[in-house]
Design a protein around this motif. Structure first.
Motif, PDB file in Angstrom:
ATOM      1  N   TYR A  97       7.061  23.242 -24.458  1.00  0.00           N
ATOM      2  CA  TYR A  97       6.775  22.683 -23.144  1.00  0.00           C
ATOM      3  C   TYR A  97       7.190  23.655 -22.051  1.00  0.00           C
ATOM      4  O   TYR A  97       8.328  24.132 -22.038  1.00  0.00           O
ATOM      5  N   SER A  98       6.279  23.886 -21.110  1.00  0.00           N
ATOM      6  CA  SER A  98       6.538  24.873 -20.057  1.00  0.00           C
ATOM      7  C   SER A  98       7.649  24.435 -19.114  1.00  0.00           C
ATOM      8  O   SER A  98       8.202  25.275 -18.386  1.00  0.00           O
ATOM      9  N   ASP A 117       5.000  15.583 -15.925  1.00  0.00           N
ATOM     10  CA  ASP A 117       3.985  16.617 -15.717  1.00  0.00           C
ATOM     11  C   ASP A 117       2.819  16.463 -16.695  1.00  0.00           C
ATOM     12  O   ASP A 117       2.779  15.548 -17.515  1.00  0.00           O
ATOM     13  N   ALA A 118       1.874  17.381 -16.606  1.00  0.00           N
ATOM     14  CA  ALA A 118       0.645  17.270 -17.387  1.00  0.00           C
ATOM     15  C   ALA A 118       0.850  17.456 -18.880  1.00  0.00           C
ATOM     16  O   ALA A 118      -0.053  17.175 -19.675  1.00  0.00           O
ATOM     17  N   ASN A 170       0.819  -1.211   0.000  1.00  0.00           N
ATOM     18  CA  ASN A 170       0.000   0.000   0.000  1.00  0.00           C
ATOM     19  C   ASN A 170       0.855   1.265   0.000  1.00  0.00           C
ATOM     20  O   ASN A 170       0.536   2.250  -0.678  1.00  0.00           O
ATOM     21  N   LEU A 171       1.960   1.249   0.768  1.00  0.00           N
ATOM     22  CA  LEU A 171       2.837   2.416   0.794  1.00  0.00           C
ATOM     23  C   LEU A 171       3.485   2.631  -0.569  1.00  0.00           C
ATOM     24  O   LEU A 171       3.587   3.770  -1.054  1.00  0.00           O
ATOM     25  N   ALA A 172       3.899   1.533  -1.199  1.00  0.00           N
ATOM     26  CA  ALA A 172       4.528   1.648  -2.521  1.00  0.00           C
ATOM     27  C   ALA A 172       3.540   2.204  -3.544  1.00  0.00           C
ATOM     28  O   ALA A 172       3.884   3.076  -4.361  1.00  0.00           O
ATOM     29  N   VAL A 173       2.311   1.730  -3.502  1.00  0.00           N
ATOM     30  CA  VAL A 173       1.289   2.220  -4.426  1.00  0.00           C
ATOM     31  C   VAL A 173       1.020   3.700  -4.183  1.00  0.00           C
ATOM     32  O   VAL A 173       0.889   4.496  -5.134  1.00  0.00           O
ATOM     33  N   LYS A 174       0.960   4.096  -2.911  1.00  0.00           N
ATOM     34  CA  LYS A 174       0.741   5.495  -2.572  1.00  0.00           C
ATOM     35  C   LYS A 174       1.870   6.376  -3.108  1.00  0.00           C
ATOM     36  O   LYS A 174       1.626   7.460  -3.663  1.00  0.00           O
ATOM     37  N   ARG A 175       3.107   5.903  -2.947  1.00  0.00           N
ATOM     38  CA  ARG A 175       4.249   6.696  -3.423  1.00  0.00           C
ATOM     39  C   ARG A 175       4.292   6.765  -4.942  1.00  0.00           C
ATOM     40  O   ARG A 175       4.645   7.809  -5.516  1.00  0.00           O
ATOM     41  N   LEU A 176       3.960   5.677  -5.609  1.00  0.00           N
ATOM     42  CA  LEU A 176       3.922   5.709  -7.074  1.00  0.00           C
ATOM     43  C   LEU A 176       2.849   6.680  -7.554  1.00  0.00           C
ATOM     44  O   LEU A 176       3.061   7.428  -8.518  1.00  0.00           O
ATOM     45  N   ALA A 177       1.699   6.679  -6.874  1.00  0.00           N
ATOM     46  CA  ALA A 177       0.625   7.606  -7.250  1.00  0.00           C
ATOM     47  C   ALA A 177       1.051   9.050  -7.042  1.00  0.00           C
ATOM     48  O   ALA A 177       0.716   9.938  -7.843  1.00  0.00           O
ATOM     49  N   ALA A 178       1.808   9.300  -5.967  1.00  0.00           N
ATOM     50  CA  ALA A 178       2.299  10.657  -5.721  1.00  0.00           C
ATOM     51  C   ALA A 178       3.415  11.021  -6.681  1.00  0.00           C
ATOM     52  O   ALA A 178       3.538  12.181  -7.101  1.00  0.00           O
ATOM     53  N   GLY A 179       4.231  10.048  -7.039  1.00  0.00           N
ATOM     54  CA  GLY A 179       5.405  10.323  -7.858  1.00  0.00           C
ATOM     55  C   GLY A 179       5.118  10.566  -9.318  1.00  0.00           C
ATOM     56  O   GLY A 179       5.791  11.377  -9.963  1.00  0.00           O
ATOM     57  N   ILE A 180       4.096   9.911  -9.872  1.00  0.00           N
ATOM     58  CA  ILE A 180       3.894   9.978 -11.317  1.00  0.00           C
ATOM     59  C   ILE A 180       3.577  11.394 -11.780  1.00  0.00           C
ATOM     60  O   ILE A 180       4.081  11.844 -12.817  1.00  0.00           O
ATOM     61  N   THR A 181       2.808  12.150 -11.017  1.00  0.00           N
ATOM     62  CA  THR A 181       2.411  13.482 -11.473  1.00  0.00           C
ATOM     63  C   THR A 181       3.521  14.517 -11.291  1.00  0.00           C
ATOM     64  O   THR A 181       3.442  15.603 -11.858  1.00  0.00           O
ATOM     65  N   THR A 232      -1.723   7.474 -18.649  1.00  0.00           N
ATOM     66  CA  THR A 232      -1.955   8.741 -19.351  1.00  0.00           C
ATOM     67  C   THR A 232      -0.674   9.566 -19.407  1.00  0.00           C
ATOM     68  O   THR A 232      -0.301  10.092 -20.465  1.00  0.00           O
ATOM     69  N   ARG A 233       0.003   9.703 -18.257  1.00  0.00           N
ATOM     70  CA  ARG A 233       1.232  10.499 -18.235  1.00  0.00           C
ATOM     71  C   ARG A 233       2.317   9.843 -19.090  1.00  0.00           C
ATOM     72  O   ARG A 233       3.100  10.527 -19.752  1.00  0.00           O
ATOM     73  N   ARG A 234       2.378   8.539 -19.068  1.00  0.00           N
ATOM     74  CA  ARG A 234       3.383   7.843 -19.889  1.00  0.00           C
ATOM     75  C   ARG A 234       3.111   8.054 -21.373  1.00  0.00           C
ATOM     76  O   ARG A 234       4.052   8.219 -22.173  1.00  0.00           O
ATOM     77  N   ALA A 235       1.860   8.092 -21.774  1.00  0.00           N
ATOM     78  CA  ALA A 235       1.524   8.370 -23.173  1.00  0.00           C
ATOM     79  C   ALA A 235       1.933   9.783 -23.555  1.00  0.00           C
ATOM     80  O   ALA A 235       2.403  10.026 -24.680  1.00  0.00           O
ATOM     81  N   LEU A 236       1.763  10.737 -22.636  1.00  0.00           N
ATOM     82  CA  LEU A 236       2.212  12.109 -22.901  1.00  0.00           C
ATOM     83  C   LEU A 236       3.731  12.164 -23.035  1.00  0.00           C
ATOM     84  O   LEU A 236       4.260  12.920 -23.866  1.00  0.00           O
ATOM     85  N   LEU A 237       4.446  11.376 -22.235  1.00  0.00           N
ATOM     86  CA  LEU A 237       5.907  11.308 -22.355  1.00  0.00           C
ATOM     87  C   LEU A 237       6.307  10.702 -23.698  1.00  0.00           C
ATOM     88  O   LEU A 237       7.315  11.118 -24.291  1.00  0.00           O
ATOM     89  N   ALA A 238       5.529   9.739 -24.189  1.00  0.00           N
ATOM     90  CA  ALA A 238       5.812   9.170 -25.512  1.00  0.00           C
ATOM     91  C   ALA A 238       5.721  10.244 -26.594  1.00  0.00           C
ATOM     92  O   ALA A 238       6.546  10.281 -27.521  1.00  0.00           O
ATOM     93  N   LYS A 239       4.734  11.119 -26.468  1.00  0.00           N
ATOM     94  CA  LYS A 239       4.622  12.230 -27.422  1.00  0.00           C
ATOM     95  C   LYS A 239       5.837  13.146 -27.297  1.00  0.00           C
ATOM     96  O   LYS A 239       6.411  13.585 -28.307  1.00  0.00           O
ATOM     97  N   TRP A 240       6.227  13.472 -26.077  1.00  0.00           N
ATOM     98  CA  TRP A 240       7.400  14.322 -25.808  1.00  0.00           C
ATOM     99  C   TRP A 240       8.641  13.737 -26.462  1.00  0.00           C
ATOM    100  O   TRP A 240       9.401  14.442 -27.136  1.00  0.00           O
ATOM    101  N   LEU A 241       8.870  12.448 -26.254  1.00  0.00           N
ATOM    102  CA  LEU A 241      10.056  11.792 -26.816  1.00  0.00           C
ATOM    103  C   LEU A 241       9.996  11.740 -28.340  1.00  0.00           C
ATOM    104  O   LEU A 241      11.029  11.833 -29.015  1.00  0.00           O
ATOM    105  N   THR A 242       8.801  11.615 -28.884  1.00  0.00           N
ATOM    106  CA  THR A 242       8.648  11.631 -30.342  1.00  0.00           C
ATOM    107  C   THR A 242       9.049  12.985 -30.898  1.00  0.00           C
ATOM    108  O   THR A 242       9.830  13.076 -31.855  1.00  0.00           O
ATOM    109  N   LEU A 243       8.526  14.052 -30.307  1.00  0.00           N
ATOM    110  CA  LEU A 243       8.872  15.391 -30.763  1.00  0.00           C
ATOM    111  C   LEU A 243      10.349  15.692 -30.545  1.00  0.00           C
ATOM    112  O   LEU A 243      10.970  16.427 -31.327  1.00  0.00           O
TER     113      LEU A 243
END
Length: 465
Positions: free
Chosen positions: A186-187, A88-89, A73-84, A128-139
């Protein structure tokens, strides 16, 4: 964290090798060691960047292995906090490195798999965030199929992950679908742009031009002091590069690769660099050109503005660097060139660079604007050790001598209008400067293609023809 993963694998190897479902008494130390490591990971989380993500994955592994819901549970909580925070958005990572952006794409993919294998839904945010990173890496992928060396990044190709836009970029346009985006702003401090994705058969993928520009918040994590730095590929090769990525224990060489003089920027080497926030104050994207304006204060009492204009047909980069200071400074606009090229200065305005037997050469020149060009205003620096200049690190432990074109001024202000023009080896580049009313116009002919660049009376740099 690394040792935790080894212990998890060792425990599984014991169970599999002995064909048992519980750890025998003589191996009880493995369980004890895992609990000890889990307590350490609980108490000393590195936070929301790649180290912390790796640690959370390892802690989750202990929870699954020992059936400890508290660790899971702690690991899941930290991953949820870490991804954003980690992504970033808009899809930028907080690592300030293209190489670590690629690593984070793989890392968060592993996090998804680990959570699923442990019976926990990863939810939608990570995906969702990983898909946005895929776009970033593509550009970010340039026209030779690699990410530019921004931050701690070795020369590396974009991996063509199937079903993502990176499939097209990483395969040099041989697989997948051409992405619908040509420019990304990107900001977090990145501009990526290109003339196209190679769908024009007269160009092809490698015949396009691509560029990156850095700006944004101060250096952190794996970033460099690289604000306003430009990289550029065209005609199937690197044109403008950065100093690269020296190993963490490389001493003065590491210091140099981190610093502004290892990047294609206007530097003020007589002042202490202040690690500023650099702002993108204006930009426009048109069919055959993009224009950007960046402002910051790289040293105490110094203000700096870089205006960048990128052209298509003919392809080139134009920068107008202006700066002012309370005390006299050395102002140096630097253009770092690939190690395979040999650079030659022809006059106080012009230098050229070409690799032996290549079909492309780069013409770099200044046009006097608001300031006369003094003797020695265009120089080549290569293989220097005091001060260090004219090198590149394609990987952490490989250093190569590489030419750097320096466009220099001294005093309390500078105005450096420079052009970087890739052209066929036999192609000519000519220009003529004139004033029309309050507008300064530079008319160019690049290998038979005409273009015009203008600076308005209000200071806007734009394509005029």
């Amino acid at each position: 964290m690394h040792r935790t993963n080894v212990l998890i694998c060792l425990r599984q190897a014991i169970l599999s090798g002995l064909k048992v479902t519980a750890v025998p008494t003589r191996y009880a130390w493995v369980n004890a060691a895992l609990l000890s490591h889990a307590r350490f990971l609980t108490n000393y989380w590195s936070g929301a960047w790649n180290h912390g993500t790796d640690e959370s994955i390892a802690l989750f592994g202990v929870g699954v292995t020992l059936n400890r819901s508290d660790y899971k549970n702690l690991a899941v909580k930290r991953l949820a906090a870490g991804i954003t925070t980690s992504i970033d958005a808009q899809g930028s990572t907080n690592e300030q490195s293209t190489g670590y952006a690629a690593f984070n794409y793989r890392l968060w993919g592993r996090a998804i798999t680990v959570l699923q294998n442990g019976g926990v839904s990863p939810g939608t945010t990570i995906q969702t965030r990983r898909a946005l990173l895929a776009k970033w890496l593509t550009l970010a992928t340039n026209s030779v199929g690699r990410v530019p060396q921004i931050g701690d990044t070795e020369v590396q190709a974009t991996y063509p992950y199937a079903g993502t836009p990176m499939e097209y970029a990483g395969s040099l346009g041989t697989k997948g679908t051409p992405p619908p985006w040509r420019v990304g702003v990107y900001s977090a401090g990145y501009v990526f742009g290109r003339t196209g994705w190679g769908t024009d058969p007269t160009r092809g993928f490698r015949g396009e031009s691509a560029y990156s520009i850095r700006y944004g918040p101060p250096r952190a994590f794996h970033g460099h002091f690289d604000h306003n730095s430009i990289t550029y590929t065209a005609r199937g090769r690197d044109i403008i590069i950065n100093g690269g990525y020296a190993a963490y224990n490389a001493g003065v060489w590491r210091t140099w690769t981190l610093g502004p003089t290892a990047h294609s920027v206007m530097t003020t080497p007589m002042s202490t660099y202040t690690n500023p926030t650099t702002r993108l104050t204006a930009y426009s994207v048109k069919t055959t050109s993009e224009a950007y304006v960046f402002t910051d204060a790289p040293g105490a009492g110094i203000s700096r503005v870089r205006r960048v204009l990128v052209l298509k047909n003919p392809d080139m980069i134009v920068t107008w660097d202006t700066a002012s200071a309370r005390t006299a400074q050395a102002f140096q606009t630097l253009w770092h060139l690939p190690a395979d090229q040999r650079a030659t200065v022809y006059s106080r305005t012009t230098a050229t660079a070409i690799a032996a037997g290549d079909t492309t050469r780069t013409v770099l020149f200044q046009v006097p604007f608001k300031q006369a060009l003094p003797p020695g205003s265009t120089l080549v620096k290569q293989g220097q050790t005091s001060p260090i200049q004219g090198w590149t690190y394609p990987s952490s432990y490989v250093r190569r001598s590489a030419p750097t074109i320096m466009m220099a001024r001294s005093g309390k202000s500078a105005s450096i209008l420079s052009f970087v023009v890739p052209v066929r080896a036999s192609g000519a580049v000519t220009f003529r400067a004139r004033t029309s009313g309050t507008t300064f116009i530079v008319s160019l002919n690049v290998g038979g293609k005409a273009a015009a660049v203008a600076i308005s009376g209000g200071g806007s740099l734009y394509r005029a023809g």
